[in-house]
Design a protein around this motif. Sequence first.
Motif, PDB file in Angstrom:
ATOM      1  N   LEU A 118      27.025  16.607   0.104  1.00  0.00           N
ATOM      2  CA  LEU A 118      26.498  17.980   0.107  1.00  0.00           C
ATOM      3  C   LEU A 118      24.967  17.982   0.155  1.00  0.00           C
ATOM      4  CD1 LEU A 118      28.863  19.671  -2.510  1.00  0.00           C
ATOM      5  CD2 LEU A 118      28.980  19.780  -0.020  1.00  0.00           C
ATOM      6  N   PHE A 119      24.352  16.985  -0.444  1.00  0.00           N
ATOM      7  CA  PHE A 119      22.904  16.809  -0.398  1.00  0.00           C
ATOM      8  C   PHE A 119      22.439  16.702   1.053  1.00  0.00           C
ATOM      9  CE2 PHE A 119      19.104  14.014  -0.948  1.00  0.00           C
ATOM     10  CZ  PHE A 119      18.412  14.770  -1.866  1.00  0.00           C
ATOM     11  N   ARG A 120      23.229  15.995   1.849  1.00  0.00           N
ATOM     12  CA  ARG A 120      22.898  15.806   3.266  1.00  0.00           C
ATOM     13  C   ARG A 120      23.190  17.063   4.076  1.00  0.00           C
ATOM     14  NH1 ARG A 120      21.192  15.832   7.470  1.00  0.00           N
ATOM     15  NH2 ARG A 120      21.379  14.361   9.221  1.00  0.00           N
ATOM     16  N   ILE A 121      24.331  17.725   3.798  1.00  0.00           N
ATOM     17  CA  ILE A 121      24.754  18.868   4.616  1.00  0.00           C
ATOM     18  C   ILE A 121      23.896  20.105   4.351  1.00  0.00           C
ATOM     19  CG2 ILE A 121      26.650  20.479   5.057  1.00  0.00           C
ATOM     20  CD1 ILE A 121      28.596  18.182   4.498  1.00  0.00           C
ATOM     21  N   PHE A 122      23.759  20.476   3.067  1.00  0.00           N
ATOM     22  CA  PHE A 122      23.122  21.745   2.740  1.00  0.00           C
ATOM     23  C   PHE A 122      21.599  21.661   2.613  1.00  0.00           C
ATOM     24  CE2 PHE A 122      27.473  22.409   1.100  1.00  0.00           C
ATOM     25  CZ  PHE A 122      27.795  23.537   1.839  1.00  0.00           C
ATOM     26  N   LEU A 123      21.085  20.540   2.120  1.00  0.00           N
ATOM     27  CA  LEU A 123      19.642  20.420   1.940  1.00  0.00           C
ATOM     28  C   LEU A 123      18.972  19.680   3.086  1.00  0.00           C
ATOM     29  CD1 LEU A 123      19.437  19.622  -1.883  1.00  0.00           C
ATOM     30  CD2 LEU A 123      19.262  21.829  -0.736  1.00  0.00           C
ATOM     31  N   ARG A 124      19.772  19.237   4.058  1.00  0.00           N
ATOM     32  CA  ARG A 124      19.253  18.545   5.245  1.00  0.00           C
ATOM     33  C   ARG A 124      18.416  17.327   4.859  1.00  0.00           C
ATOM     34  NH1 ARG A 124      22.139  20.983   9.342  1.00  0.00           N
ATOM     35  NH2 ARG A 124      22.136  23.234   9.070  1.00  0.00           N
ATOM     36  N   ARG A 125      18.805  16.648   3.799  1.00  0.00           N
ATOM     37  CA  ARG A 125      18.069  15.472   3.346  1.00  0.00           C
ATOM     38  C   ARG A 125      18.782  14.224   3.849  1.00  0.00           C
ATOM     39  NH1 ARG A 125      15.121  16.787  -1.308  1.00  0.00           N
ATOM     40  NH2 ARG A 125      14.376  14.641  -1.292  1.00  0.00           N
ATOM     41  N   LYS A 126      18.135  13.512   4.723  1.00  0.00           N
ATOM     42  CA  LYS A 126      18.752  12.337   5.316  1.00  0.00           C
ATOM     43  C   LYS A 126      18.555  11.127   4.413  1.00  0.00           C
ATOM     44  CE  LYS A 126      19.050   9.721   9.632  1.00  0.00           C
ATOM     45  NZ  LYS A 126      18.538   9.559  11.008  1.00  0.00           N
ATOM     46  N   LEU A 127      19.631  10.389   4.184  1.00  0.00           N
ATOM     47  CA  LEU A 127      19.579   9.176   3.387  1.00  0.00           C
ATOM     48  C   LEU A 127      19.783   7.966   4.291  1.00  0.00           C
ATOM     49  CD1 LEU A 127      21.785  10.273   0.341  1.00  0.00           C
ATOM     50  CD2 LEU A 127      19.291  10.169   0.425  1.00  0.00           C
ATOM     51  N   SER A 128      19.067   6.898   3.997  1.00  0.00           N
ATOM     52  CA  SER A 128      19.229   5.668   4.782  1.00  0.00           C
ATOM     53  C   SER A 128      20.591   5.042   4.488  1.00  0.00           C
ATOM     54  CB  SER A 128      18.116   4.677   4.431  1.00  0.00           C
ATOM     55  OG  SER A 128      18.236   4.269   3.071  1.00  0.00           O
ATOM     56  N   ASN A 129      21.023   4.166   5.385  1.00  0.00           N
ATOM     57  CA  ASN A 129      22.302   3.478   5.182  1.00  0.00           C
ATOM     58  C   ASN A 129      22.304   2.683   3.879  1.00  0.00           C
ATOM     59  OD1 ASN A 129      23.280   4.460   7.605  1.00  0.00           O
ATOM     60  ND2 ASN A 129      22.618   2.664   8.779  1.00  0.00           N
ATOM     61  N   LEU A 130      21.147   2.121   3.534  1.00  0.00           N
ATOM     62  CA  LEU A 130      21.037   1.343   2.298  1.00  0.00           C
ATOM     63  C   LEU A 130      21.262   2.235   1.079  1.00  0.00           C
ATOM     64  CD1 LEU A 130      20.442  -1.631   1.695  1.00  0.00           C
ATOM     65  CD2 LEU A 130      18.068  -0.976   1.265  1.00  0.00           C
ATOM     66  N   ARG A 131      20.732   3.440   1.127  1.00  0.00           N
ATOM     67  CA  ARG A 131      20.906   4.362   0.000  1.00  0.00           C
ATOM     68  C   ARG A 131      22.341   4.882  -0.081  1.00  0.00           C
ATOM     69  NH1 ARG A 131      15.430   7.948  -1.089  1.00  0.00           N
ATOM     70  NH2 ARG A 131      14.326   6.229  -2.126  1.00  0.00           N
ATOM     71  N   TRP A 132      22.987   5.076   1.070  1.00  0.00           N
ATOM     72  CA  TRP A 132      24.400   5.456   1.034  1.00  0.00           C
ATOM     73  C   TRP A 132      25.236   4.347   0.399  1.00  0.00           C
ATOM     74  CZ3 TRP A 132      26.483   9.910   1.072  1.00  0.00           C
ATOM     75  CH2 TRP A 132      25.973  10.953   1.817  1.00  0.00           C
TER      76      TRP A 132
ATOM     77  N   GLU B 137      19.524  23.086  -6.902  1.00  0.00           N
ATOM     78  CA  GLU B 137      18.315  22.465  -6.341  1.00  0.00           C
ATOM     79  C   GLU B 137      17.752  23.308  -5.201  1.00  0.00           C
ATOM     80  OE1 GLU B 137      16.847  18.361  -4.081  1.00  0.00           O
ATOM     81  OE2 GLU B 137      18.775  18.405  -5.104  1.00  0.00           O
ATOM     82  N   PHE B 138      18.641  23.858  -4.377  1.00  0.00           N
ATOM     83  CA  PHE B 138      18.190  24.743  -3.297  1.00  0.00           C
ATOM     84  C   PHE B 138      17.427  25.949  -3.855  1.00  0.00           C
ATOM     85  CE2 PHE B 138      19.324  28.792  -1.207  1.00  0.00           C
ATOM     86  CZ  PHE B 138      18.583  28.665  -0.048  1.00  0.00           C
ATOM     87  N   LEU B 139      17.944  26.545  -4.922  1.00  0.00           N
ATOM     88  CA  LEU B 139      17.269  27.689  -5.531  1.00  0.00           C
ATOM     89  C   LEU B 139      15.897  27.310  -6.083  1.00  0.00           C
ATOM     90  CD1 LEU B 139      20.085  29.539  -7.543  1.00  0.00           C
ATOM     91  CD2 LEU B 139      19.035  30.237  -5.394  1.00  0.00           C
ATOM     92  N   MET B 140      15.830  26.157  -6.725  1.00  0.00           N
ATOM     93  CA  MET B 140      14.584  25.741  -7.358  1.00  0.00           C
ATOM     94  C   MET B 140      13.493  25.443  -6.333  1.00  0.00           C
ATOM     95  SD  MET B 140      14.872  25.883 -10.589  1.00  0.00           S
ATOM     96  CE  MET B 140      16.080  25.965 -11.908  1.00  0.00           C
ATOM     97  N   LYS B 141      13.907  25.012  -5.134  1.00  0.00           N
ATOM     98  CA  LYS B 141      12.922  24.573  -4.147  1.00  0.00           C
ATOM     99  C   LYS B 141      12.729  25.544  -2.991  1.00  0.00           C
ATOM    100  CE  LYS B 141      13.509  19.651  -5.080  1.00  0.00           C
ATOM    101  NZ  LYS B 141      14.031  18.349  -4.626  1.00  0.00           N
ATOM    102  N   LYS B 142      13.432  26.675  -3.029  1.00  0.00           N
ATOM    103  CA  LYS B 142      13.347  27.582  -1.875  1.00  0.00           C
ATOM    104  C   LYS B 142      12.015  28.319  -1.803  1.00  0.00           C
ATOM    105  CE  LYS B 142      15.574  31.648  -3.978  1.00  0.00           C
ATOM    106  NZ  LYS B 142      14.555  32.653  -3.667  1.00  0.00           N
ATOM    107  N   ASN B 143      11.286  28.396  -2.916  1.00  0.00           N
ATOM    108  CA  ASN B 143       9.955  28.994  -2.899  1.00  0.00           C
ATOM    109  C   ASN B 143       9.093  28.334  -3.967  1.00  0.00           C
ATOM    110  OD1 ASN B 143      10.663  30.187  -5.408  1.00  0.00           O
ATOM    111  ND2 ASN B 143      11.482  31.993  -4.361  1.00  0.00           N
ATOM    112  N   ASN B 144       7.873  28.824  -4.113  1.00  0.00           N
ATOM    113  CA  ASN B 144       6.928  28.235  -5.054  1.00  0.00           C
ATOM    114  C   ASN B 144       6.857  29.016  -6.360  1.00  0.00           C
ATOM    115  OD1 ASN B 144       6.112  26.122  -3.323  1.00  0.00           O
ATOM    116  ND2 ASN B 144       4.757  27.526  -2.221  1.00  0.00           N
TER     117      ASN B 144
END
Length: 335
Positions: free
Chosen positions: A115-129, A181-188
């Motif tokens: 879900l981190f990858r799908i909704f927050l568009r955060r790409k993880l390296s293969n090593l981190r997966w 996390e999305f809510l916390m980071k969507k604005n400043n």
Amino acid sequence: MQWYFVAALLTILTSSQGILTTLSQSNGHYTYDYGTVPFLAEFFKLVVSSLLLWRERRVLPSTRMTTEWKSVRLFVIPSVIYLFHNNVQFATLTYVDASTYQIMGNLKIVTTGILFRIFLRRKLSNLRWMAIVLLAIGTTTSQIKGCGEASCDSLFSAPIQGYMLGILSACLSALAGVYTEFLMKKNNDSLYWQNVQLYTFGVIFNMARLLVDDFRSGFERGPWWSRIFNGYSLTTWMVVLNLGSTGLLVSWLMKYADNIVKVYSTSMAMLLTTVISVYLFSFKPTLQLFLGIIVCMMSLHMYFAPPNMLVDMPSPTKAAPENLKEISVERKTDS
């Protein structure tokens, strides 16, 4: 404040939750209404966040606060997700035993990454997966008991409904974390203002749950507010403060770090709790526990260590300057 300090503190506090909750029991039973503990923890977080917001606005009057309803209403969603998650937890435990449920709960490690990858568009390296999968394997391994015990057979003997609800529970837990996390980071906006919104709805929903429990029992013990502190001891108050403090630390990580850091903190806390239980509750350590700890340590190193510590990076060629010297010498001889 560095994120790793907050993550370490979260690990320590989370590891003590189960221990404090166990110590708060009397002869294996709760002398207090355990449904009031989450409510008081949410109320504690709301009060602390309000005080910190008041202090921040005094120091910095230009503190950013988005007050439009279309923004505020988004903070209702995590409370709704957690409400469904709590109900699914109880439903799952009607089909599987506690040890099986605990093992299936490790699915939230992988679902959080997805879900981190799908909704927050955060790409993880293969090593981190690979590190995330190893973390799930390590925590699961540490929780599996010896195969000579009856609980080993019960792991695969539950009805299909139990496994489906367990998967749903893991997905809801991951979804609540990723959405927060999305809510916390969507604005400043100020972190404390965001916390005030989040915990206000948390207090409301926990209050509603207590009322629903009263209606189901026909108010045979009276309304919840008349017995809210009944049976509370010093240890019970420590449980409340612990839950409230961990919630505040999690919100900080959501704002300034990410969900994966929180997952690692809570997973390490699970292992730390098991190790401490060896000394406090005469828990017998198993080979699976030691293997699980080793795998989790490897996962921790794989995820957070710099890539050049994990993979032999090709060193820059030092032959270039020598080649230049040779070329210049050749040119001089030609001239």
